[in-house]
Structures are given as C-alpha cells and as structure tokens.
Write a protein that holds these residues in place. Structure first.
Motif, PDB file in Angstrom:
ATOM      1  N   SER A  16       0.929  -1.090  -0.118  1.00  0.00           N
ATOM      2  CA  SER A  16       0.021  -0.168   0.115  1.00  0.00           C
ATOM      3  C   SER A  16       0.931   1.308  -0.024  1.00  0.00           C
ATOM      4  O   SER A  16       1.927   1.278   0.417  1.00  0.00           O
ATOM      5  N   GLN A  17       0.246   2.327  -0.591  1.00  0.00           N
ATOM      6  CA  GLN A  17       0.695   3.685  -0.339  1.00  0.00           C
ATOM      7  C   GLN A  17      -0.218   4.538  -0.291  1.00  0.00           C
ATOM      8  O   GLN A  17      -1.302   4.400  -0.937  1.00  0.00           O
ATOM      9  N   GLN A  18       0.101   5.804   0.222  1.00  0.00           N
ATOM     10  CA  GLN A  18      -0.922   6.993   0.255  1.00  0.00           C
ATOM     11  C   GLN A  18      -0.232   8.190  -0.257  1.00  0.00           C
ATOM     12  O   GLN A  18       0.789   8.586  -0.160  1.00  0.00           O
ATOM     13  N   SER A  20      -0.709  12.245  -1.052  1.00  0.00           N
ATOM     14  CA  SER A  20      -1.403  13.682  -0.309  1.00  0.00           C
ATOM     15  C   SER A  20      -1.074  14.751  -1.594  1.00  0.00           C
ATOM     16  O   SER A  20      -0.287  14.807  -2.062  1.00  0.00           O
ATOM     17  N   LEU A  79      -6.680  12.951  -0.409  1.00  0.00           N
ATOM     18  CA  LEU A  79      -5.477  11.686  -0.384  1.00  0.00           C
ATOM     19  C   LEU A  79      -6.056  10.774  -1.223  1.00  0.00           C
ATOM     20  O   LEU A  79      -7.184  10.628  -1.510  1.00  0.00           O
ATOM     21  N   GLN A  81      -5.486   6.645  -1.140  1.00  0.00           N
ATOM     22  CA  GLN A  81      -5.009   5.474  -0.658  1.00  0.00           C
ATOM     23  C   GLN A  81      -4.831   4.412  -1.680  1.00  0.00           C
ATOM     24  O   GLN A  81      -5.822   4.113  -2.484  1.00  0.00           O
ATOM     25  N   ASN A  83      -4.061   0.479  -2.184  1.00  0.00           N
ATOM     26  CA  ASN A  83      -3.925  -0.957  -1.895  1.00  0.00           C
ATOM     27  C   ASN A  83      -3.959  -2.146  -2.723  1.00  0.00           C
ATOM     28  O   ASN A  83      -3.934  -1.704  -4.038  1.00  0.00           O
TER      29      ASN A  83
END
Length: 123
Positions: A16-18, A20, A79, A81, A83
C-alpha cells in the motif's frame, strides 16, 4: 494557487501507499480534484476523481476496489490511498484540480497541477 503532491516511492506488489495533495490556504475545498498517472509511453489517465463537495467519486475499472480518494475540505487536502498495488500501477502520479463541481476524465479540463510523484511497484 499551487498544488503540492507528496508520498510515493517504492512498494512491493500487494503493498500500500498513500499520496497526498494540498494547496495553499485550503484552496482545494473549492475544486474538484483528480489523481492522474502516466507510465512511460502511455497517455495520462485519471485513476481517481472526487467532486468539489467530496460526495461523488470516480474510479476506472483498473483501480476500483483498490484505490480510495478522499477530500478534507476543512484542511484543504486530498488523499489517494492505494492498496493491493500491482506492478502495472507503476507510474508518475499527479494531482490536478478544476474549478467545477465534478471531476473530468480529460486532463486538459484541469487548470491546476501538482508536481508528479513516482510510484514504483516491484513484483
């Protein structure tokens, strides 16, 4: 108004990475926002979009169920998100904003762009 994108980097498949996206003075609260990506040799594509109010979202089939876009109008941030990342998600990701109620598939409909951030997913 300038957009500032952050996050990204290296990830393993399945991880996963987020990302912004922010703008000065909570300006994003007045815009609909899209996250685009562009892989080498490919066109820039919308992977997530959110309406000005934050109530309506869009995802193409390639990321639906894996990516989630959210908007905090109080903070003026958006954001993304991500996954269950796949190697085919590898690309430079951009946030973009348009002064309209709803997002658009066409990147030319967006007037504000953040700098790209690379997401590199290894198998």
């Amino acid at each position: 108004v300038q957009l500032q994108a952050s996050g990204g980097g290296m990830a393993r498949a399945g991880g996963s990475q987020q990302l912004s996206c922010a703008a000065s003075g909570r300006a994003l609260s007045g815009y609909s926002v899209g996250w685009f990506r562009q892989a080498p040799g490919k066109e820039r594509e919308l992977v997530a979009g959110i309406s000005r109010s934050g109530e309506t979202t869009y995802y193409p089939p390639s990321v639906k169920g894996r990516f989630t876009i959210s908007k905090d109008n109080d903070k003026g941030t958006v954001l993304l998100q991500m996954n269950s990342l796949k190697p085919e998600d590898t690309a430079v990701y951009y946030c973009a904003a348009r002064n309209a109620n709803f997002m658009h598939l066409d990147p030319y409909e967006y007037t504000l762009w953040g700098q790209g951030t690379l997401v590199n997913v290894s198998s």
